[in-house]
Scaffold this motif. Structure first.
Motif, mmCIF file in Angstrom:
data_model
loop_
_atom_site.group_PDB
_atom_site.id
_atom_site.type_symbol
_atom_site.label_atom_id
_atom_site.label_comp_id
_atom_site.label_asym_id
_atom_site.label_seq_id
_atom_site.Cartn_x
_atom_site.Cartn_y
_atom_site.Cartn_z
ATOM 1 N N THR A 141 0.625 -1.176 -0.044
ATOM 2 C CA THR A 141 -0.112 -0.074 0.023
ATOM 3 C C THR A 141 1.007 1.157 -0.006
ATOM 4 O O THR A 141 0.204 2.372 -0.093
ATOM 5 C CB THR A 141 -0.951 0.005 1.278
ATOM 6 O OG1 THR A 141 -0.039 -0.063 2.470
ATOM 7 C CG2 THR A 141 -1.784 -0.957 1.127
ATOM 8 N N THR A 142 2.310 1.239 0.305
ATOM 9 C CA THR A 142 2.874 2.370 0.174
ATOM 10 C C THR A 142 4.184 2.018 -0.902
ATOM 11 O O THR A 142 4.360 1.185 -1.163
ATOM 12 C CB THR A 142 3.630 2.479 1.581
ATOM 13 O OG1 THR A 142 4.342 1.562 1.880
ATOM 14 C CG2 THR A 142 2.657 2.698 2.643
ATOM 15 N N GLY A 143 4.752 3.378 -1.364
ATOM 16 C CA GLY A 143 5.720 3.542 -2.168
ATOM 17 C C GLY A 143 5.286 3.089 -3.675
ATOM 18 O O GLY A 143 4.099 2.909 -3.917
ATOM 19 N N ARG A 184 -17.261 -16.353 -0.666
ATOM 20 C CA ARG A 184 -17.271 -14.715 -0.657
ATOM 21 C C ARG A 184 -16.264 -14.468 -1.887
ATOM 22 O O ARG A 184 -15.205 -14.713 -1.830
ATOM 23 C CB ARG A 184 -16.663 -14.544 0.685
ATOM 24 C CG ARG A 184 -17.712 -14.601 1.652
ATOM 25 C CD ARG A 184 -17.164 -14.320 3.026
ATOM 26 N NE ARG A 184 -17.756 -14.827 4.242
ATOM 27 C CZ ARG A 184 -17.396 -14.650 5.521
ATOM 28 N NH1 ARG A 184 -16.547 -14.086 5.628
ATOM 29 N NH2 ARG A 184 -18.232 -15.534 6.353
ATOM 30 N N LYS A 185 -16.866 -13.398 -2.514
ATOM 31 C CA LYS A 185 -16.055 -13.004 -3.825
ATOM 32 C C LYS A 185 -15.257 -11.794 -3.330
ATOM 33 O O LYS A 185 -15.845 -11.096 -2.471
ATOM 34 C CB LYS A 185 -16.910 -12.649 -4.903
ATOM 35 C CG LYS A 185 -17.674 -13.572 -5.743
ATOM 36 C CD LYS A 185 -18.069 -13.137 -6.964
ATOM 37 C CE LYS A 185 -18.745 -14.531 -7.662
ATOM 38 N NZ LYS A 185 -17.785 -15.444 -8.218
ATOM 39 N N ARG A 186 -14.094 -11.735 -3.666
ATOM 40 C CA ARG A 186 -13.292 -10.669 -3.072
ATOM 41 C C ARG A 186 -12.428 -9.970 -4.335
ATOM 42 O O ARG A 186 -11.747 -10.658 -5.218
ATOM 43 C CB ARG A 186 -12.164 -11.024 -2.235
ATOM 44 C CG ARG A 186 -12.428 -11.930 -1.144
ATOM 45 C CD ARG A 186 -13.352 -11.065 -0.021
ATOM 46 N NE ARG A 186 -13.704 -11.708 1.182
ATOM 47 C CZ ARG A 186 -14.289 -11.076 2.235
ATOM 48 N NH1 ARG A 186 -14.792 -10.004 2.022
ATOM 49 N NH2 ARG A 186 -14.697 -11.758 3.245
ATOM 50 N N VAL A 208 -4.462 -9.409 -3.119
ATOM 51 C CA VAL A 208 -4.503 -8.139 -1.918
ATOM 52 C C VAL A 208 -5.807 -7.323 -2.356
ATOM 53 O O VAL A 208 -6.161 -7.010 -3.356
ATOM 54 C CB VAL A 208 -3.212 -7.145 -1.791
ATOM 55 C CG1 VAL A 208 -3.481 -6.366 -0.874
ATOM 56 C CG2 VAL A 208 -2.167 -8.193 -1.648
ATOM 57 N N GLY A 209 -6.733 -7.256 -1.091
ATOM 58 C CA GLY A 209 -7.974 -6.518 -1.181
ATOM 59 C C GLY A 209 -7.709 -5.433 -1.758
ATOM 60 O O GLY A 209 -6.903 -4.437 -0.992
ATOM 61 N N THR A 214 -5.887 -6.209 2.747
ATOM 62 C CA THR A 214 -6.090 -7.239 3.151
ATOM 63 C C THR A 214 -5.767 -8.373 2.065
ATOM 64 O O THR A 214 -5.868 -8.339 1.005
ATOM 65 C CB THR A 214 -7.485 -7.958 3.641
ATOM 66 O OG1 THR A 214 -7.938 -7.062 4.793
ATOM 67 C CG2 THR A 214 -7.356 -9.202 4.050
ATOM 68 N N ILE A 215 -4.572 -9.448 2.610
ATOM 69 C CA ILE A 215 -4.361 -10.391 1.701
ATOM 70 C C ILE A 215 -5.187 -11.545 2.028
ATOM 71 O O ILE A 215 -5.164 -12.310 2.939
ATOM 72 C CB ILE A 215 -2.678 -11.111 1.939
ATOM 73 C CG1 ILE A 215 -1.761 -9.968 2.090
ATOM 74 C CG2 ILE A 215 -2.422 -11.961 1.297
ATOM 75 C CD1 ILE A 215 -0.581 -10.161 2.520
ATOM 76 N N TRP A 216 -6.100 -11.532 0.911
ATOM 77 C CA TRP A 216 -7.038 -12.789 0.932
ATOM 78 C C TRP A 216 -6.383 -14.157 0.415
ATOM 79 O O TRP A 216 -7.077 -15.048 1.073
ATOM 80 C CB TRP A 216 -8.169 -12.273 0.079
ATOM 81 C CG TRP A 216 -9.123 -11.099 0.538
ATOM 82 C CD1 TRP A 216 -8.964 -9.623 -0.073
ATOM 83 C CD2 TRP A 216 -9.767 -10.993 1.646
ATOM 84 N NE1 TRP A 216 -9.875 -9.004 0.697
ATOM 85 C CE2 TRP A 216 -10.306 -9.840 1.887
ATOM 86 C CE3 TRP A 216 -9.986 -11.918 2.621
ATOM 87 C CZ2 TRP A 216 -11.326 -9.367 2.823
ATOM 88 C CZ3 TRP A 216 -11.130 -11.720 3.709
ATOM 89 C CH2 TRP A 216 -11.568 -10.349 3.825
#
Length: 237
Positions: A141-143, A184-186, A208-209, A214-216
């Motif tokens: 999520t960063t960089g 559940r679909k992600r 990743v969500g 979140t790493i699903w």
């Protein structure tokens, strides 16, 4: 490979935390539920990264995992190690800071930090500890990407000698994909990570969500002998 003193110190500190993060079962009832689930779990393997879901045999274990997790109110994992031919339901057992330990129906366990494996037990040749110079919480999520960082691993050999190895890793964003975790679909963003030194190389994959981080689902290397563990994260309702 050369890793700076600062990175090596950070890695050593993180590995010490991960090695100490296994916790004793909190409740006898959890152990009983794991045992009962283990008796009815059907061994199977997850599909390829193209399908990103369980086949018919593993789907039975997935439904049992969801039922167990909903009964306990805790998060859980459905894990498969294709090289060993094992599918295991795991339930959250305890937390130590950012480290979350999950206990399996066969008494194996995984400790994760923001979804990244940093220790395993009972999965063939285990990871005694693993850490990266990049904070797992911000890895996706960063960089900017591709992103480069160091990874350190510790294993025990056949004579119980502790072996340490350091790798240079590069992670790239590879696309988007909607996957199904049990029912559940992600919606996910996909990433591929390659790690290597002068003796070994391996590749990890992550779903990743989108927006949540979140790493699903992931495919993470445990050791050269045990291969990868495929992890599907199941959140309680």
């Amino acid at each position: 490979m050369r890793i700076s003193i600062l990175k090596s110190t950070a890695l050593a500190s993180a590995m010490t935390l991960s090695a100490c993060s296994f916790l004793a079962p909190e409740q006898e009832s959890l152990g009983g539920l794991l045992v009962s689930t283990a008796k009815s779990t059907v061994s199977g393997r997850l599909g390829s990264k193209k399908t990103a879901g369980p086949n018919k045999a593993a789907a039975t274990a997935a439904r049992q995992a969801l039922d167990l997790i909903n009964r306990t109110g805790r998060s859980g994992l459905l894990t498969t190690t294709p090289k060993l031919g094992r599918t295991t339901v795991m339930v959250e057992e305890g937390r130590n800071g950012p480290h979350v330990t999950y206990r399996g129906t066969n008494n194996s366990s995984l400790t994760l930090n923001a979804g990244i494996v940093n220790a395993s037990r009972g999965i063939g040749v285990d990871l005694i500890a693993q850490a990266t110079s990049q904070n797992p919480a911000g890895l996706f999520t960063t960089g900017s990407f591709p992103k480069e960082y160091a990874r350190a691993q510790r294993h025990l050999d056949g004579e119980n000698h502790l072996l340490s190895a350091e790798f240079l890793c590069v992670i790239t964003r590879t696309g988007t994909e909607t996957i199904t975790i049990v029912t559940r679909k992600r919606a996910t963003t996909t990433f591929e990570e390659t790690c290597k030194n002068d003796r070994r190389a391996f590749r990890n994959r992550y779903w990743v969500g989108s927006g949540s981080g979140t790493i699903w689902q992931s495919q993470q290397s445990i050791s050269s002998l045990s291969g990868h563990v495929i992890i599907q994260y199941i959140a309680p309702k």
